[in-house]
Design an enzyme around this catalytic site. Structure first.
Site, PDB file in Angstrom:
ATOM      1  N   ARG A  83      51.249  40.798  42.814  1.00  0.00           N
ATOM      2  CA  ARG A  83      50.603  39.531  42.929  1.00  0.00           C
ATOM      3  C   ARG A  83      51.563  38.278  42.412  1.00  0.00           C
ATOM      4  O   ARG A  83      51.287  37.033  42.306  1.00  0.00           O
ATOM      5  CB  ARG A  83      49.480  39.495  41.648  1.00  0.00           C
ATOM      6  CG  ARG A  83      47.983  39.600  42.245  1.00  0.00           C
ATOM      7  CD  ARG A  83      47.339  40.386  41.186  1.00  0.00           C
ATOM      8  NE  ARG A  83      46.084  39.827  40.917  1.00  0.00           N
ATOM      9  CZ  ARG A  83      45.203  40.836  40.985  1.00  0.00           C
ATOM     10  NH1 ARG A  83      45.170  41.987  41.409  1.00  0.00           N
ATOM     11  NH2 ARG A  83      43.796  40.298  40.795  1.00  0.00           N
ATOM     12  N   ARG A 122      28.417  40.475  41.928  1.00  0.00           N
ATOM     13  CA  ARG A 122      29.158  41.824  41.930  1.00  0.00           C
ATOM     14  C   ARG A 122      28.676  42.835  40.547  1.00  0.00           C
ATOM     15  O   ARG A 122      28.670  42.083  39.564  1.00  0.00           O
ATOM     16  CB  ARG A 122      30.663  41.677  41.803  1.00  0.00           C
ATOM     17  CG  ARG A 122      31.282  42.900  41.896  1.00  0.00           C
ATOM     18  CD  ARG A 122      32.865  42.853  42.237  1.00  0.00           C
ATOM     19  NE  ARG A 122      33.650  42.237  41.087  1.00  0.00           N
ATOM     20  CZ  ARG A 122      35.096  41.993  41.673  1.00  0.00           C
ATOM     21  NH1 ARG A 122      35.445  42.332  42.537  1.00  0.00           N
ATOM     22  NH2 ARG A 122      35.510  41.281  40.457  1.00  0.00           N
TER      23      ARG A 122
END
Ligand code: ADP
Ligand code: AMP
Length: 215
Positions: A83, A122
């Site tokens: 990342r 979610r």
């Protein structure tokens, strides 16, 4: 690669199972460390809850150990790593030492409002991070994972303000140079991740089949 909520975990879980690849998701590993109360988990917990990146040193050490496991020999699907530029550099060094290479980098393109909507609904299972959505992909029994029966919960970092922090800091700021680094090496394919699961699956399968044909 892709912002939080782009659908990386949903697709990676499916593809790894279908193609016999090891699915390495650093976010899942960190949540397991938090759950188990390990030193890594204790250090990462507050950082994750506020939507920041965990330090490169911790992540790279955790990843290095995971990549050394036996189940990685047939191929690995990386989800959420690297990342940052430092992580990408460390990955290159590790792969060089193992005489392995990156076959492709898939970038999931999606806008901020769509991920806020997706992540607000979610739900994840406690045991294995299986992914659901209250509206578009609910479990058969509310609050219970279809696959392993564990409890579904809403992540601390799936609140709108934290989602926006993650989108900005982790995606717009930290990931951009990593994508350019891989683009310069001709590894990047972009995918429209705002499409339906079926459309994303079909595009991704076609892309991976093409890689298989070239291997
Ligand atoms: P990421 O791993 O990139 O953070 P997830 O795979 O966990 O993203 O997906 C985020 C949420 O969006 C989940 O609730 C999931 O069920 C849902 N989702 C995944 N793919 C799609 C899609 N193509 N369309 C609509 N919702 C999706
Ligand atoms: P994810 O499950 O991929 O959304 O990751 C959840 C959180 O874990 C992120 O918001 C970060 O705080 C942390 N995290 C996961 N992967 C990394 C990584 N490669 N580098 C730094 N932090 C990470």
């Amino acid at each position: 690669m892709g912002p939080p909520g782009a659908g990386k975990g949903t697709q990676a879980g499916r593809i790894a199972a279908e193609r016999g690849l090891a699915h390495i998701a650093t976010g899942d590993m960190l949540r397991a460390a938090v759950r188990d109360g390990t030193p890594l988990g204790l250090e990462a917990k507050a950082v994750m809850a506020r939507g920041d990146l965990v330090s490169d040193d911790l992540i790279i050490a955790m990843f290095r150990e995971r990549l050394g496991a036996d189940d990685t020999s047939a191929g690995v699907l990386l989800d959420g790593f690297p990342r940052t530029e430092a992580q990408a550099g460390a990955l290159d060094d590790m792969l060089l030492g193992l005489d392995r290479s990156i076959a492709a980098v898939v970038v999931f393109d999606i806008d901020e409002e769509t991920v806020v909507r997706r992540l607000s609904g979610r739900r994840m299972c406690r045991a294995n991070d299986h992914v659901y959505h209250v509206e578009s992909n609910p479990p058969a029994v509310e609050g219970v994972c279809d696959i392993d029966g564990s409890e579904l919960y809403q992540r601390d970092d799936d609140q709108p303000d934290v989602i926006r922090t993650r989108f900005r800091k982790q995606w717009i700021e930290a990931a951009a140079p990593v994508i350019e680094y891989y683009r310069g090496r001709g590894l990047v394919s972009n995918l429209d991740a705002a499409q339906s699961r079926e459309q994303v699956s079909a595009e991704l399968d076609e892309l991976l089949d093409g890689l298989g044909a070239r291997a």
